[in-house]
Scaffold this motif. Structure first.
Motif, PDB file in Angstrom:
ATOM      1  N   PRO A 215       0.922  -1.070  -0.252  1.00  0.00           N
ATOM      2  CA  PRO A 215      -0.037  -0.041  -0.088  1.00  0.00           C
ATOM      3  C   PRO A 215       0.708   1.190  -0.031  1.00  0.00           C
ATOM      4  CG  PRO A 215      -0.872  -1.490   1.865  1.00  0.00           C
ATOM      5  CD  PRO A 215       0.340  -2.007   1.316  1.00  0.00           C
ATOM      6  N   SER A 216       2.073   1.276   0.287  1.00  0.00           N
ATOM      7  CA  SER A 216       2.955   2.500   0.559  1.00  0.00           C
ATOM      8  C   SER A 216       3.371   3.071  -1.071  1.00  0.00           C
ATOM      9  CB  SER A 216       4.368   2.072   1.263  1.00  0.00           C
ATOM     10  OG  SER A 216       5.129   1.319   0.262  1.00  0.00           O
ATOM     11  N   ILE A 217       3.075   2.079  -2.173  1.00  0.00           N
ATOM     12  CA  ILE A 217       3.523   2.520  -3.447  1.00  0.00           C
ATOM     13  C   ILE A 217       2.548   3.691  -3.699  1.00  0.00           C
ATOM     14  CG2 ILE A 217       3.944   1.961  -5.733  1.00  0.00           C
ATOM     15  CD1 ILE A 217       6.172   0.790  -3.755  1.00  0.00           C
ATOM     16  N   SER A 218       2.792   4.750  -4.450  1.00  0.00           N
ATOM     17  CA  SER A 218       1.891   5.769  -4.738  1.00  0.00           C
ATOM     18  C   SER A 218       1.337   5.605  -5.950  1.00  0.00           C
ATOM     19  CB  SER A 218       2.755   7.276  -5.296  1.00  0.00           C
ATOM     20  OG  SER A 218       3.485   7.205  -6.185  1.00  0.00           O
ATOM     21  N   SER A 219      -0.024   6.142  -6.122  1.00  0.00           N
ATOM     22  CA  SER A 219      -1.017   5.812  -7.012  1.00  0.00           C
ATOM     23  C   SER A 219      -0.119   6.481  -8.581  1.00  0.00           C
ATOM     24  CB  SER A 219      -2.211   6.587  -6.928  1.00  0.00           C
ATOM     25  OG  SER A 219      -1.924   7.931  -6.974  1.00  0.00           O
ATOM     26  N   LYS A 220       0.569   7.160  -8.587  1.00  0.00           N
ATOM     27  CA  LYS A 220       1.166   7.849  -9.825  1.00  0.00           C
ATOM     28  C   LYS A 220       2.362   6.740 -10.146  1.00  0.00           C
ATOM     29  CE  LYS A 220       1.552  12.871  -8.799  1.00  0.00           C
ATOM     30  NZ  LYS A 220       2.235  14.019  -8.551  1.00  0.00           N
ATOM     31  N   THR A 221       3.060   6.012  -9.200  1.00  0.00           N
ATOM     32  CA  THR A 221       4.013   5.141  -9.738  1.00  0.00           C
ATOM     33  C   THR A 221       3.096   3.698 -10.227  1.00  0.00           C
ATOM     34  OG1 THR A 221       5.798   5.940  -8.249  1.00  0.00           O
ATOM     35  CG2 THR A 221       5.774   3.322  -8.937  1.00  0.00           C
ATOM     36  N   CYS A 222       2.247   3.461  -9.523  1.00  0.00           N
ATOM     37  CA  CYS A 222       1.352   2.390  -9.948  1.00  0.00           C
ATOM     38  C   CYS A 222       0.820   2.577 -11.542  1.00  0.00           C
ATOM     39  CB  CYS A 222       0.170   2.020  -9.132  1.00  0.00           C
ATOM     40  SG  CYS A 222       0.663   1.649  -7.390  1.00  0.00           S
ATOM     41  N   LYS A 223       0.453   3.677 -11.667  1.00  0.00           N
ATOM     42  CA  LYS A 223      -0.069   4.208 -13.198  1.00  0.00           C
ATOM     43  C   LYS A 223       0.767   4.111 -13.915  1.00  0.00           C
ATOM     44  CE  LYS A 223      -2.595   7.945 -15.289  1.00  0.00           C
ATOM     45  NZ  LYS A 223      -3.093   9.290 -15.210  1.00  0.00           N
ATOM     46  N   VAL A 224       2.068   4.394 -13.701  1.00  0.00           N
ATOM     47  CA  VAL A 224       3.132   4.284 -14.794  1.00  0.00           C
ATOM     48  C   VAL A 224       3.688   2.810 -15.103  1.00  0.00           C
ATOM     49  CG1 VAL A 224       5.743   4.744 -15.074  1.00  0.00           C
ATOM     50  CG2 VAL A 224       4.307   6.463 -14.382  1.00  0.00           C
ATOM     51  N   ILE A 225       3.622   2.051 -14.029  1.00  0.00           N
ATOM     52  CA  ILE A 225       3.867   0.651 -14.122  1.00  0.00           C
ATOM     53  C   ILE A 225       2.797  -0.052 -14.784  1.00  0.00           C
ATOM     54  CG2 ILE A 225       4.397  -1.687 -12.875  1.00  0.00           C
ATOM     55  CD1 ILE A 225       5.635   0.021 -10.718  1.00  0.00           C
ATOM     56  N   LYS A 226       1.535   0.225 -14.688  1.00  0.00           N
ATOM     57  CA  LYS A 226       0.358  -0.097 -15.273  1.00  0.00           C
ATOM     58  C   LYS A 226       0.519   0.115 -16.860  1.00  0.00           C
ATOM     59  CE  LYS A 226      -4.724  -0.887 -15.272  1.00  0.00           C
ATOM     60  NZ  LYS A 226      -5.829  -0.478 -14.574  1.00  0.00           N
ATOM     61  N   LYS A 227       0.794   1.300 -17.125  1.00  0.00           N
ATOM     62  CA  LYS A 227       1.005   1.594 -18.679  1.00  0.00           C
ATOM     63  C   LYS A 227       2.172   1.147 -19.305  1.00  0.00           C
ATOM     64  CE  LYS A 227       1.029   5.682 -21.641  1.00  0.00           C
ATOM     65  NZ  LYS A 227       1.009   7.080 -21.690  1.00  0.00           N
ATOM     66  N   MET A 228       3.362   0.648 -18.653  1.00  0.00           N
ATOM     67  CA  MET A 228       4.410   0.046 -18.935  1.00  0.00           C
ATOM     68  C   MET A 228       4.036  -1.542 -19.395  1.00  0.00           C
ATOM     69  SD  MET A 228       7.575   1.100 -16.421  1.00  0.00           S
ATOM     70  CE  MET A 228       8.747   0.280 -17.119  1.00  0.00           C
ATOM     71  N   MET A 229       3.101  -2.051 -18.614  1.00  0.00           N
ATOM     72  CA  MET A 229       2.483  -3.353 -18.764  1.00  0.00           C
ATOM     73  C   MET A 229       1.191  -3.402 -19.459  1.00  0.00           C
ATOM     74  SD  MET A 229       3.416  -4.923 -15.108  1.00  0.00           S
ATOM     75  CE  MET A 229       2.950  -6.474 -15.480  1.00  0.00           C
ATOM     76  N   ALA A 230       0.883  -2.327 -20.219  1.00  0.00           N
ATOM     77  CA  ALA A 230      -0.363  -2.599 -21.013  1.00  0.00           C
ATOM     78  C   ALA A 230      -0.240  -3.642 -22.213  1.00  0.00           C
ATOM     79  CB  ALA A 230      -0.632  -1.148 -21.891  1.00  0.00           C
ATOM     80  N   LYS A 231      -1.151  -4.276 -22.261  1.00  0.00           N
ATOM     81  CA  LYS A 231      -1.045  -5.563 -23.441  1.00  0.00           C
ATOM     82  C   LYS A 231      -1.146  -4.858 -24.477  1.00  0.00           C
ATOM     83  CE  LYS A 231      -2.547  -8.623 -20.028  1.00  0.00           C
ATOM     84  NZ  LYS A 231      -1.667  -9.375 -19.321  1.00  0.00           N
ATOM     85  N   SER A 232      -1.915  -3.947 -24.783  1.00  0.00           N
ATOM     86  CA  SER A 232      -1.970  -3.165 -26.400  1.00  0.00           C
ATOM     87  C   SER A 232      -0.636  -2.369 -26.335  1.00  0.00           C
ATOM     88  CB  SER A 232      -3.107  -2.327 -26.399  1.00  0.00           C
ATOM     89  OG  SER A 232      -3.131  -1.658 -27.516  1.00  0.00           O
TER      90      SER A 232
END
Length: 252
Positions: A215-232
């Motif tokens: 839970p300590s990881i910020s939403s901004k970092t989570c958002k970047v990692i999620k975009k790095m891992m986009a399937k498309s």
């Protein structure tokens, strides 16, 4: 296989890893890591790839100095580290955790190194936590250029890679995102068994939210990692410049 006392002027001192043909060697007053490969059908391609990597000069790319053949076996010579751990060792073997600032700083440095390599048309293709070394607090990526190689550890591979499609730098961005996820959570983003289900997960399933594990990881970092891992590919970062801009904005 027969071990050599000397390889093209590199004096073999000892075997570094008993499971692999990797040796500590000395030439002049400097130490090196000498890898001796079991003969393979693609030696010519592999040697060509190594020569491209030798030409690279970057602080966060593990230096490769030499490549050649001895008694029919391919050898290549890399930068030697007296002490180091891979990201995989740090997390999986030693239970070390990385805080958000550590993760961002490491990923920024590795992204810059991969961006530099991509300018020479070198795409890793097999990026994995074992391919990122940390020595004296400095991260180094161990480059490949393995467009035609079978994936040995697919849990960090991109969807296009596991589907056998053409892939480019966005594939490495996906893998770097998966490694970031691993650093943030201590968990593999995709971990189904057997391997056929794992490949299905990589292609179709979103990993659990990072904050469920940390839970300590910020939403901004989570958002970047999620975009790095986009399937498309259209939704994933198109290049390292945009990725680096977003990562550096978080640190500011």
């Amino acid at each position: 296989m027969k071990f050599f006392e000397k390889v093209n002027g590199y004096q073999i001192i000892e075997q570094i890893n008993p499971s692999y043909n990797v040796f500590k060697a000395k030439k002049g007053n400097k130490f090196f890591a000498v890898y001796i490969s079991i003969k393979r059908n693609d030696d010519t391609i592999f040697e060509h790839d190594i020569k491209k990597i030798i030409a690279l000069k970057n602080t966060n790319i593990r230096t490769v100095y030499d490549v050649g053949k001895i008694n029919g076996s391919l050898y290549y010579v890399k930068q030697y580290f007296s002490e180091y751990n891979t990201i995989f060792d740090n997390i999986y073997c030693q239970g070390r955790t990385f805080n958000e600032s550590n993760i961002l700083q490491i990923i920024i440095q590795i992204a810059k190194a991969l961006d530099y390599a991509s300018q020479f048309k070198i795409i890793h293709g097999l990026l994995h936590p074992n391919k990122i070394i940390i020595s004296n607090e400095i991260p180094y990526v161990c480059l490949a250029n393995r467009r035609n190689y079978v994936i040995g550890r697919p849990m960090f591979a991109s969807p296009e890679r596991v589907m056998g499609k053409d892939f480019g730098l966005q594939s490495d961005i996906f893998s770097l995102g998966s490694i970031s996820y691993f650093m943030a959570t201590g968990e593999f983003p995709f971990k189904a068994t057997p391997s056929v289900l794992l490949l299905q997960e990589i292609m179709k399933k979103e990993p659990k939210a990072i904050t469920k594990y940390n839970p300590s990881i910020s939403s901004k970092t989570c958002k970047v990692i999620k975009k790095m891992m986009a399937k498309s590919l259209k939704k994933r970062y198109q290049n390292y410049s945009h990725l680096l801009q977003d990562l550096q904005n978080i640190l500011c």
